[in-house]
Design a protein around this motif. Structure first.
Motif, short mmCIF file in Angstrom:
data_model
loop_
_atom_site.label_atom_id
_atom_site.label_comp_id
_atom_site.label_asym_id
_atom_site.label_seq_id
_atom_site.Cartn_x
_atom_site.Cartn_y
_atom_site.Cartn_z
N ASP A 12 -7.44 5.87 -20.51
CA ASP A 12 -8.18 4.99 -19.57
C ASP A 12 -8.71 3.73 -20.24
N GLU A 33 -6.40 15.61 -15.70
CA GLU A 33 -5.03 15.36 -15.21
C GLU A 33 -4.31 16.67 -14.89
N THR A 36 -5.72 18.14 -11.74
CA THR A 36 -5.20 17.39 -10.59
C THR A 36 -3.77 17.80 -10.28
N ASP A 47 -3.86 11.77 -3.45
CA ASP A 47 -4.02 11.53 -4.90
C ASP A 47 -5.47 11.32 -5.29
N ASP A 48 -6.18 10.44 -4.56
CA ASP A 48 -7.54 10.16 -5.06
C ASP A 48 -8.46 11.36 -4.89
N GLU A 51 -7.55 13.59 -7.78
CA GLU A 51 -8.03 13.02 -9.05
C GLU A 51 -9.55 13.13 -9.16
N LEU A 55 -11.35 15.30 -12.07
CA LEU A 55 -12.32 14.66 -12.97
C LEU A 55 -13.67 15.37 -12.89
#
Lengths: 85, 85
Positions: A12, A33, A36, A47-48, A51, A55
């Motif tokens: 990141d 990751e 996810t 996806d979000d 994610e 996280l």
């Protein structure tokens, strides 16, 4: 002037003065990751959302480990910090 | 005719001939509920998405524990079973 060694996490781009902190951050992002990917392998998730959940779980790794070891209610005691909603 | 002792898990009504299996199932559902509550405490998630994720994680407790102990990639090796999508 002096030059100071810094460590960048390539997942990141975040920078750390301390190598150990950079490695820990990298491990946390790797876990996020994989979480996810696991969620999206098994469920239909945006996806979000996947994610954000990966996280959140990776950031709370110790709490999660405690819950898995037979104290699930510790999860309900934890209060939201500045989380992405 | 004989009468046979059965054990019902009051969280979801499922029945078990074996008490230990019933208790294990109950613990799994409790963990799922706490995971769901944790996710909804921290993120904006629809109930069924949060419940589906809580159940998925609780059902894969051993895999999750391994991932938290430094082997995150085991999560990506696991294939979907008959999951609710």
């Amino acid at each position: 002037m002096a030059v100071i060694p810094m460590w960048q996490c390539d997942r990141d781009g975040s920078m750390f003065a301390d190598k150990k902190a950079a490695e820990e951050h990298d491990r946390m992002l790797e876990l996020a990751e994989c979480l996810t990917g696991f969620l999206q392998n098994h469920l239909t998730l945006e996806d979000d959302a996947a994610e954000g959940i990966g996280l959140l779980l990776a950031r709370n790794k110790e709490l999660l480990a405690k819950a898995l070891k037979g104290k699930p209610d510790v999860l309900l005691e934890s209060q939201p910090e500045a989380e992405e909603a």
